[in-house]
Design an enzyme around this catalytic site. Structure first.
Site, PDB file in Angstrom:
ATOM      1  N   ARG A   1      -0.944   6.216   4.746  1.00 23.60           N
ATOM      2  CA  ARG A   1       0.147   6.184   5.733  1.00 23.60           C
ATOM      3  C   ARG A   1       1.168   7.222   5.318  1.00 23.60           C
ATOM      4  O   ARG A   1       1.559   7.297   4.152  1.00 23.60           O
ATOM      5  CB  ARG A   1       0.794   4.802   5.773  1.00 23.60           C
ATOM      6  CG  ARG A   1       2.100   4.802   6.530  1.00 23.60           C
ATOM      7  CD  ARG A   1       2.645   3.425   6.745  1.00 23.60           C
ATOM      8  NE  ARG A   1       1.849   2.702   7.708  1.00 23.60           N
ATOM      9  CZ  ARG A   1       2.186   1.507   8.204  1.00 23.60           C
ATOM     10  NH1 ARG A   1       3.296   0.917   7.804  1.00 23.60           N
ATOM     11  NH2 ARG A   1       1.423   0.903   9.082  1.00 23.60           N
TER      12      ARG A   1
ATOM     13  N   LYS B   1       8.081  15.573  -7.435  1.00 18.35           N
ATOM     14  CA  LYS B   1       8.192  16.822  -8.215  1.00 18.35           C
ATOM     15  C   LYS B   1       7.845  18.031  -7.362  1.00 18.35           C
ATOM     16  O   LYS B   1       7.803  19.150  -7.857  1.00 18.35           O
ATOM     17  CB  LYS B   1       7.234  16.774  -9.411  1.00 18.35           C
ATOM     18  CG  LYS B   1       7.480  15.611 -10.358  1.00 18.35           C
ATOM     19  CD  LYS B   1       6.435  15.608 -11.467  1.00 18.35           C
ATOM     20  CE  LYS B   1       6.541  14.370 -12.321  1.00 18.35           C
ATOM     21  NZ  LYS B   1       5.408  14.247 -13.254  1.00 18.35           N
TER      22      LYS B   1
ATOM     23  N   HIS C   1      -2.045   5.066  15.053  1.00 23.06           N
ATOM     24  CA  HIS C   1      -2.269   4.000  14.064  1.00 23.06           C
ATOM     25  C   HIS C   1      -3.583   3.301  14.441  1.00 23.06           C
ATOM     26  O   HIS C   1      -3.589   2.153  14.907  1.00 23.06           O
ATOM     27  CB  HIS C   1      -1.080   3.035  14.110  1.00 23.06           C
ATOM     28  CG  HIS C   1      -1.011   2.044  12.998  1.00 23.06           C
ATOM     29  ND1 HIS C   1      -2.046   1.791  12.122  1.00 23.06           N
ATOM     30  CD2 HIS C   1       0.006   1.227  12.619  1.00 23.06           C
ATOM     31  CE1 HIS C   1      -1.661   0.862  11.265  1.00 23.06           C
ATOM     32  NE2 HIS C   1      -0.431   0.507  11.541  1.00 23.06           N
TER      33      HIS C   1
ATOM     34  N   ARG D   1       1.839  -5.559   6.344  1.00 23.41           N
ATOM     35  CA  ARG D   1       0.523  -5.993   6.812  1.00 23.41           C
ATOM     36  C   ARG D   1      -0.573  -4.942   6.613  1.00 23.41           C
ATOM     37  O   ARG D   1      -1.672  -5.264   6.174  1.00 23.41           O
ATOM     38  CB  ARG D   1       0.559  -6.358   8.307  1.00 23.41           C
ATOM     39  CG  ARG D   1       0.997  -7.764   8.579  1.00 23.41           C
ATOM     40  CD  ARG D   1       1.700  -7.823   9.910  1.00 23.41           C
ATOM     41  NE  ARG D   1       2.924  -7.067   9.805  1.00 23.41           N
ATOM     42  CZ  ARG D   1       4.094  -7.592   9.410  1.00 23.41           C
ATOM     43  NH1 ARG D   1       4.178  -8.858   9.173  1.00 23.41           N
ATOM     44  NH2 ARG D   1       5.173  -6.830   9.271  1.00 23.41           N
ATOM     45  N   THR D   2      -0.285  -3.699   6.959  1.00 20.05           N
ATOM     46  CA  THR D   2      -1.353  -2.707   6.916  1.00 20.05           C
ATOM     47  C   THR D   2      -1.846  -2.529   5.482  1.00 20.05           C
ATOM     48  O   THR D   2      -3.047  -2.591   5.205  1.00 20.05           O
ATOM     49  CB  THR D   2      -0.876  -1.367   7.512  1.00 20.05           C
ATOM     50  OG1 THR D   2      -0.379  -1.622   8.818  1.00 20.05           O
ATOM     51  CG2 THR D   2      -2.006  -0.360   7.595  1.00 20.05           C
TER      52      THR D   2
HETATM   53  C1  NCD Z   1       3.740  -0.965  12.907  1.00 24.03           C
HETATM   54  C2  NCD Z   1       3.734   0.403  12.261  1.00 24.03           C
HETATM   55  O1  NCD Z   1       3.966   0.546  11.055  1.00 24.03           O
HETATM   56  O2  NCD Z   1       3.465   1.313  13.007  1.00 24.03           O
HETATM   57  N1  NCD Z   1       3.345  -2.027  12.143  1.00 24.03           N
HETATM   58  C3  NCD Z   1       2.061  -2.158  11.669  1.00 24.03           C
HETATM   59  O3  NCD Z   1       1.520  -1.298  11.040  1.00 24.03           O
HETATM   60  N2  NCD Z   1       1.416  -3.307  11.925  1.00 24.03           N
HETATM   61  C4  NCD Z   1       4.857  -1.175  13.832  1.00 24.03           C
HETATM   62  C5  NCD Z   1       6.267  -0.950  13.378  1.00 24.03           C
HETATM   63  O4  NCD Z   1       6.548  -0.478  12.294  1.00 24.03           O
HETATM   64  O5  NCD Z   1       7.155  -1.278  14.189  1.00 24.03           O
END
Ligand code: NCD
Length: 300
Positions: A101, A80, A130, A51-52
């Site tokens: 991320r 590397k 997050h 989703r993100t």
């Molecule tokens: C979460 C995350 O990656 O922190 N999901 C998200 O980004 N919507 C939650 C998870 O991984 O459980």
């Protein structure tokens, strides 16, 4: 230039602006089709995401901008031995804004310290924060509760590693009269640094005891990838399962949120209940990210 690393990087007024902007986008998406034309988003995912990442990329595309990036760091020079700083310095030559991320806590913050022209958005740093999920959560809550005052919010599951929970707690604690109810096994309790600044909170192991008084129930996945011991994960993974029977104890207007992905913690039988907001929440993630990109690029 602003970055969005921690939910507290934006003031409440700035959040209000983003909420209004997201409302406008939802109402009239055609007005935004080329707002970010000519701009490039770098989407750097060192950890898995559905989703993100897709909502960031959809957001930039829906604003008329373009996207470069990777969803598998194994296909980059990281393998590397390239440092994160060198990767970020490279990407800054090509992009106007960057969503990243990373599995290490503090990675996005480090990136924000080495750039000079490219805003950095933290799309999750290890078990830490997050903030763009928080934006999705706040937009969803505001659209249904009207405001953030006087809410009893239950957080259930993996409160130790749940970065979406750490972030939302930080953000929503700035509003008046919020009570937090932390529901977790003792091994996955909310860490002290995320509780030390709270005005009011309760802790319990029992979802059944807590659920009747909640206005919002924020469920979360037990995060297998953050456990050192697989036995401990196996023991804790199904500690909580929200099913129609437990839900029958809740208020008629309690909102169920979940950042997703879910494993077993919400039965699919709950999906059609009018209190289930986790599908709407993922859509709000895209609108929130559209608003944020415009704001950080100074296009509003
Ligand atoms: C979460 C995350 O990656 O922190 N999901 C998200 O980004 N919507 C939650 C998870 O991984 O459980």
């Amino acid at each position: 230039m602003k970055h969005f690393i921690d939910p507290l990087d934006l003031t409440l007024d700035e959040y209000d602006l983003l909420f209004r902007l997201a409302d406008n986008i939802i109402e009239s998406p055609v007005d935004f089709l080329d707002r970010a034309k000519g701009k490039l988003l770098a989407s750097l995912f060192f950890e898995p995401s559905t989703r993100t990442r897709l909502s960031f990329e959809a957001a930039m595309n829906r604003l008329g901008g373009r996207v470069i990036g990777f969803s598998d760091a194994n296909a980059t020079s990281t393998t590397k031995g390239e440092t994160l700083i060198d990767t970020i310095n490279t990407v800054e030559n090509y992009s106007d804004i960057c969503a990243m991320r990373h599995f290490k806590e503090g990675a996005a913050s480090l990136a924000s310290k080495v750039v000079s022209t490219m805003p950095i958005i933290n799309a999750g740093d290890g078990g830490h924060l997050h903030p763009t999920q928080t934006l999705a959560d706040l937009i969803t809550i505001r659209r249904h509760k009207g405001s953030f005052e006087k809410l009893n919010i239950g957080f259930c599951g993996d409160l130790k590693f749940g970065r979406t929970i750490h972030s939302l707690v930080r953000a929503i604690n700035r509003y008046e009269d919020i009570n937090f109810t932390f529901i977790s096994p003792k091994e996955l309790k909310m860490p002290d640094p995320f509780k030390s600044f709270l005005k009011k909170y309760d802790e319990t192991e029992s979802l059944v005891d807590a659920i009747p008084s909640l206005d919002i129930l924020y469920m979360s996945r037990v995060q297998k990838e953050r456990f050192v011991s697989s036995d401990e994960y196996e023991r804790l993974k199904d500690f909580y399962i929200l099913d129609p029977e437990k839900l029958s104890l809740a208020k008629d207007d309690m909102m169920i949120l979940h950042p997703m992905p879910r494993v077993n913690e919400i039965s699919p039988l709950v999906d059609k209940d009018s209190r289930a907001f986790y599908f709407e929440q993922m859509k709000m993630g895209m609108y929130g990210r559209m608003a944020l990109i415009l704001y950080l690029l100074e296009l509003v």
